[in-house]
Design a protein around this motif. Structure first.
Motif, PDB file in Angstrom:
ATOM      1  N   PRO A   1       0.832  -1.208   0.000  1.00 27.28           N
ATOM      2  CA  PRO A   1       0.000   0.000   0.000  1.00 27.28           C
ATOM      3  C   PRO A   1       0.863   1.253   0.000  1.00 27.28           C
ATOM      4  CG  PRO A   1       0.000  -1.037   2.170  1.00 27.28           C
ATOM      5  CD  PRO A   1       0.662  -2.004   1.243  1.00 27.28           C
ATOM      6  N   HIS A   2       0.326   2.345  -0.514  1.00 31.94           N
ATOM      7  CA  HIS A   2       1.100   3.587  -0.607  1.00 31.94           C
ATOM      8  C   HIS A   2       1.447   4.145   0.770  1.00 31.94           C
ATOM      9  CE1 HIS A   2       1.224   4.383  -4.939  1.00 31.94           C
ATOM     10  NE2 HIS A   2       0.027   3.827  -4.999  1.00 31.94           N
ATOM     11  N   SER A   3       0.741   3.727   1.802  1.00 30.47           N
ATOM     12  CA  SER A   3       1.072   4.177   3.159  1.00 30.47           C
ATOM     13  C   SER A   3       2.412   3.628   3.631  1.00 30.47           C
ATOM     14  CB  SER A   3      -0.039   3.757   4.130  1.00 30.47           C
ATOM     15  OG  SER A   3      -0.206   2.350   4.116  1.00 30.47           O
ATOM     16  N   ASP A   4       2.930   2.614   2.943  1.00 26.93           N
ATOM     17  CA  ASP A   4       4.224   2.022   3.304  1.00 26.93           C
ATOM     18  C   ASP A   4       5.389   2.677   2.573  1.00 26.93           C
ATOM     19  OD1 ASP A   4       2.867   0.298   4.920  1.00 26.93           O
ATOM     20  OD2 ASP A   4       3.172  -1.485   3.682  1.00 26.93           O
ATOM     21  N   GLN A   5       5.097   3.611   1.674  1.00 21.98           N
ATOM     22  CA  GLN A   5       6.149   4.195   0.848  1.00 21.98           C
ATOM     23  C   GLN A   5       7.052   5.118   1.660  1.00 21.98           C
ATOM     24  OE1 GLN A   5       4.811   6.276  -2.678  1.00 21.98           O
ATOM     25  NE2 GLN A   5       6.683   7.506  -2.760  1.00 21.98           N
ATOM     26  N   ILE A   6       8.359   4.917   1.511  1.00 19.26           N
ATOM     27  CA  ILE A   6       9.363   5.759   2.154  1.00 19.26           C
ATOM     28  C   ILE A   6      10.114   6.517   1.071  1.00 19.26           C
ATOM     29  CG2 ILE A   6      11.466   5.772   3.548  1.00 19.26           C
ATOM     30  CD1 ILE A   6      10.512   3.209   4.857  1.00 19.26           C
ATOM     31  N   GLY A   7      10.260   7.824   1.245  1.00 23.60           N
ATOM     32  CA  GLY A   7      10.991   8.591   0.249  1.00 23.60           C
ATOM     33  C   GLY A   7      10.542  10.031   0.188  1.00 23.60           C
ATOM     34  N   GLN A   8      11.015  10.725  -0.823  1.00 24.34           N
ATOM     35  CA  GLN A   8      10.710  12.142  -0.978  1.00 24.34           C
ATOM     36  C   GLN A   8       9.217  12.396  -1.093  1.00 24.34           C
ATOM     37  OE1 GLN A   8      12.314  13.847  -4.529  1.00 24.34           O
ATOM     38  NE2 GLN A   8      12.098  15.953  -3.838  1.00 24.34           N
ATOM     39  N   THR A   9       8.511  11.524  -1.795  1.00 18.40           N
ATOM     40  CA  THR A   9       7.062  11.678  -1.962  1.00 18.40           C
ATOM     41  C   THR A   9       6.285  10.726  -1.065  1.00 18.40           C
ATOM     42  OG1 THR A   9       7.118  10.129  -3.835  1.00 18.40           O
ATOM     43  CG2 THR A   9       7.295  12.475  -4.333  1.00 18.40           C
ATOM     44  N   GLY A  10       6.968  10.129  -0.089  1.00 21.69           N
ATOM     45  CA  GLY A  10       6.310   9.219   0.832  1.00 21.69           C
ATOM     46  C   GLY A  10       6.556   9.619   2.272  1.00 21.69           C
ATOM     47  N   ARG A  11       6.775   8.633   3.126  1.00 23.03           N
ATOM     48  CA  ARG A  11       7.003   8.882   4.543  1.00 23.03           C
ATOM     49  C   ARG A  11       8.465   9.203   4.803  1.00 23.03           C
ATOM     50  NH1 ARG A  11       3.033   6.613   7.655  1.00 23.03           N
ATOM     51  NH2 ARG A  11       3.888   8.021   9.253  1.00 23.03           N
ATOM     52  N   LEU A  12       8.693  10.055   5.796  1.00 24.96           N
ATOM     53  CA  LEU A  12      10.039  10.381   6.249  1.00 24.96           C
ATOM     54  C   LEU A  12      10.285   9.627   7.554  1.00 24.96           C
ATOM     55  CD1 LEU A  12       9.994  14.252   5.675  1.00 24.96           C
ATOM     56  CD2 LEU A  12      10.760  12.472   4.101  1.00 24.96           C
ATOM     57  N   VAL A  13      11.338   8.832   7.607  1.00 20.71           N
ATOM     58  CA  VAL A  13      11.594   8.004   8.785  1.00 20.71           C
ATOM     59  C   VAL A  13      12.996   8.267   9.312  1.00 20.71           C
ATOM     60  CG1 VAL A  13       9.999   6.204   8.043  1.00 20.71           C
ATOM     61  CG2 VAL A  13      12.395   6.049   7.382  1.00 20.71           C
ATOM     62  N   SER A  14      13.140   8.151  10.625  1.00 19.16           N
ATOM     63  CA  SER A  14      14.449   8.290  11.282  1.00 19.16           C
ATOM     64  C   SER A  14      14.555   7.274  12.413  1.00 19.16           C
ATOM     65  CB  SER A  14      14.617   9.714  11.830  1.00 19.16           C
ATOM     66  OG  SER A  14      14.595  10.674  10.808  1.00 19.16           O
ATOM     67  N   PRO A  15      14.471   5.992  12.089  1.00 24.78           N
ATOM     68  CA  PRO A  15      14.513   4.970  13.137  1.00 24.78           C
ATOM     69  C   PRO A  15      15.933   4.766  13.671  1.00 24.78           C
ATOM     70  CG  PRO A  15      14.473   3.917  11.005  1.00 24.78           C
ATOM     71  CD  PRO A  15      14.351   5.401  10.748  1.00 24.78           C
ATOM     72  N   GLN A  16      16.025   4.020  14.758  1.00 25.38           N
ATOM     73  CA  GLN A  16      17.333   3.652  15.282  1.00 25.38           C
ATOM     74  C   GLN A  16      18.025   2.657  14.343  1.00 25.38           C
ATOM     75  OE1 GLN A  16      18.779   4.950  18.041  1.00 25.38           O
ATOM     76  NE2 GLN A  16      17.010   6.298  18.240  1.00 25.38           N
ATOM     77  N   TRP A  17      17.213   1.851  13.665  1.00 19.03           N
ATOM     78  CA  TRP A  17      17.753   0.801  12.779  1.00 19.03           C
ATOM     79  C   TRP A  17      16.904   0.764  11.524  1.00 19.03           C
ATOM     80  CZ3 TRP A  17      21.625  -3.070  13.702  1.00 19.03           C
ATOM     81  CH2 TRP A  17      21.656  -4.103  12.753  1.00 19.03           C
ATOM     82  N   HIS A  18      17.539   0.898  10.369  1.00 21.86           N
ATOM     83  CA  HIS A  18      16.830   0.837   9.094  1.00 21.86           C
ATOM     84  C   HIS A  18      17.507  -0.190   8.209  1.00 21.86           C
ATOM     85  CE1 HIS A  18      15.543   1.845   5.021  1.00 21.86           C
ATOM     86  NE2 HIS A  18      14.536   2.514   5.537  1.00 21.86           N
ATOM     87  N   SER A  19      16.772  -1.225   7.836  1.00 20.11           N
ATOM     88  CA  SER A  19      17.290  -2.247   6.936  1.00 20.11           C
ATOM     89  C   SER A  19      16.702  -2.039   5.549  1.00 20.11           C
ATOM     90  CB  SER A  19      16.945  -3.650   7.443  1.00 20.11           C
ATOM     91  OG  SER A  19      17.613  -3.928   8.651  1.00 20.11           O
ATOM     92  N   ALA A  20      17.563  -1.891   4.556  1.00 19.36           N
ATOM     93  CA  ALA A  20      17.142  -1.725   3.172  1.00 19.36           C
ATOM     94  C   ALA A  20      17.390  -3.047   2.448  1.00 19.36           C
ATOM     95  CB  ALA A  20      17.913  -0.593   2.499  1.00 19.36           C
ATOM     96  N   VAL A  21      16.320  -3.763   2.127  1.00 18.73           N
ATOM     97  CA  VAL A  21      16.401  -5.103   1.558  1.00 18.73           C
ATOM     98  C   VAL A  21      16.080  -5.039   0.063  1.00 18.73           C
ATOM     99  CG1 VAL A  21      15.526  -7.459   1.658  1.00 18.73           C
ATOM    100  CG2 VAL A  21      15.699  -6.102   3.753  1.00 18.73           C
ATOM    101  N   GLY A  22      17.054  -5.329  -0.771  1.00 22.31           N
ATOM    102  CA  GLY A  22      16.823  -5.308  -2.214  1.00 22.31           C
ATOM    103  C   GLY A  22      16.503  -3.936  -2.747  1.00 22.31           C
ATOM    104  N   ILE A  23      17.090  -2.909  -2.152  1.00 24.39           N
ATOM    105  CA  ILE A  23      16.862  -1.515  -2.560  1.00 24.39           C
ATOM    106  C   ILE A  23      18.153  -0.969  -3.144  1.00 24.39           C
ATOM    107  CG2 ILE A  23      16.342   0.807  -1.734  1.00 24.39           C
ATOM    108  CD1 ILE A  23      14.552  -0.431   0.376  1.00 24.39           C
ATOM    109  N   SER A  24      18.081  -0.417  -4.347  1.00 26.31           N
ATOM    110  CA  SER A  24      19.290   0.078  -4.999  1.00 26.31           C
ATOM    111  C   SER A  24      19.763   1.390  -4.400  1.00 26.31           C
ATOM    112  CB  SER A  24      19.039   0.258  -6.502  1.00 26.31           C
ATOM    113  OG  SER A  24      18.000   1.215  -6.715  1.00 26.31           O
TER     114      SER A  24
END
Length: 304
Positions: free
Chosen positions: A155-178
């Motif tokens: 769902p679009h509510s899960d989108q992270i990025g410039q046109t999505g959500r801004l996140v600053s967690p303690q731990w961020h795992s990017a899986v299969g993201i270029s």
């Protein structure tokens, strides 16, 4: 002070217009110097962090969620109750219905751990790998890239990025993201970034604190099992997996070789990994948190 949430950036300018003062949104931190307040604000899709001085009073800012730790010694403040000067019945907009969404899931902006997946997962059904890892942590939320949400995988509510959500967690795992610039704009301020990608030249490794070069379909199940079962044998498997899958410290200046600090960091990480199963720490659900923190501390002191 407002939050850079769904309502904050819309409400703050209205208050600023009424008070005839400027507004700075998406603030990462702030400090005081005399009568001025200095704030840090990302610009150019997060590539530049600008320091802005605000001399106007009152200063109106909107903070990015989860970027400031709660104060340990909270001072007593003064609360003033104010009644609205307008009649709510005369408002042109009326709330007809409120629906609770999310199904009890952690909000992306508030979650201390975020596991985000990209097109490297190849299909929507493979997001179960990401969901399983998030469940194993117990305090994690699942995010996605714009390409994934546009394809209907999430769902679009899960989108992270410039046109999505801004996140600053303690731990961020990017899986299969270029690591497209639009994606990085939404997660660059995360405290610790861990990237998993089979392409060693993927741009995500330029901003990652740790990178695992390997197949996500092999790495993620191994890490999930290690988090689920923090026993001696699984801890040993977790430590071995880190080395076999090529965990490497990606320094901010992109040093192309392993430094003494990197080697020390990886060696020190192994100590608490073996001790953790025998320690009474009910509040910890991640076998890597202690090792990472201790490793950074020791390596930073040995080779500043």
């Amino acid at each position: 002070m407002f939050g850079t949430t769904a309502q904050g950036p819309a409400l703050a300018p209205r208050v600023g217009s009424r008070l005839d003062v400027s507004v700075v949104t998406d603030v990462l931190s702030f400090d005081f110097d005399g009568d001025s307040i200095f704030v840090r604000h990302p610009m150019n899709i997060g590539k530049v962090i600008a320091t802005i001085a605000i001399a106007a009073k009152p200063a109106i800012i909107a903070m990015r969620p989860n970027v400031i730790a709660p104060a340990q010694n909270v001072k007593a403040g003064r609360v003033e109750n104010a009644q609205p000067a307008i009649d709510p019945a005369s408002a042109l907009v009326k709330v007809i219905e409120t629906r609770q969404g999310g199904g009890g899931k952690l909000d992306l902006a508030e979650a201390p751990v975020v596991i985000a997946g990209g097109r490297g997962l190849k299909a929507a059904e493979n997001f179960k790998l990401v969901e399983d890892l998030a469940t194993a942590f117990g305090n994690a939320a699942v995010g996605a890239t714009r390409a994934v949400t546009d394809d209907g995988w999430r769902p679009h509510s899960d989108q992270i990025g410039q046109t999505g959500r801004l996140v600053s967690p303690q731990w961020h795992s990017a899986v299969g993201i270029s690591g497209a610039v639009q994606q990085l704009a939404g997660m660059r301020t995360s405290k610790t970034i861990v990237a998993v990608n089979k392409d060693k030249d993927a741009p995500i490794f330029k901003v990652a604190d740790y990178g695992i070069v390997g197949d996500v379909f092999e790495v993620i199940p191994a890490l999930t099992e290690a988090v689920r079962q923090p026993s001696f044998y699984y801890t040993l498997a977790y430590t071995t997996a880190i080395w076999l899958f090529g965990l490497k410290r990606i320094r901010r200046r992109n040093t192309p070789y392993i430094t003494r600090q990197t080697l020390t960091l990886m060696m020190v990480q192994m100590i608490p990994l073996f001790l953790l199963p025998y320690m009474v720490l009910p509040w910890m659900n991640n076998v890597g948190v202690l090792s990472t923190g201790l490793g950074k501390l020791v390596a930073g002191n040995l080779f500043p």
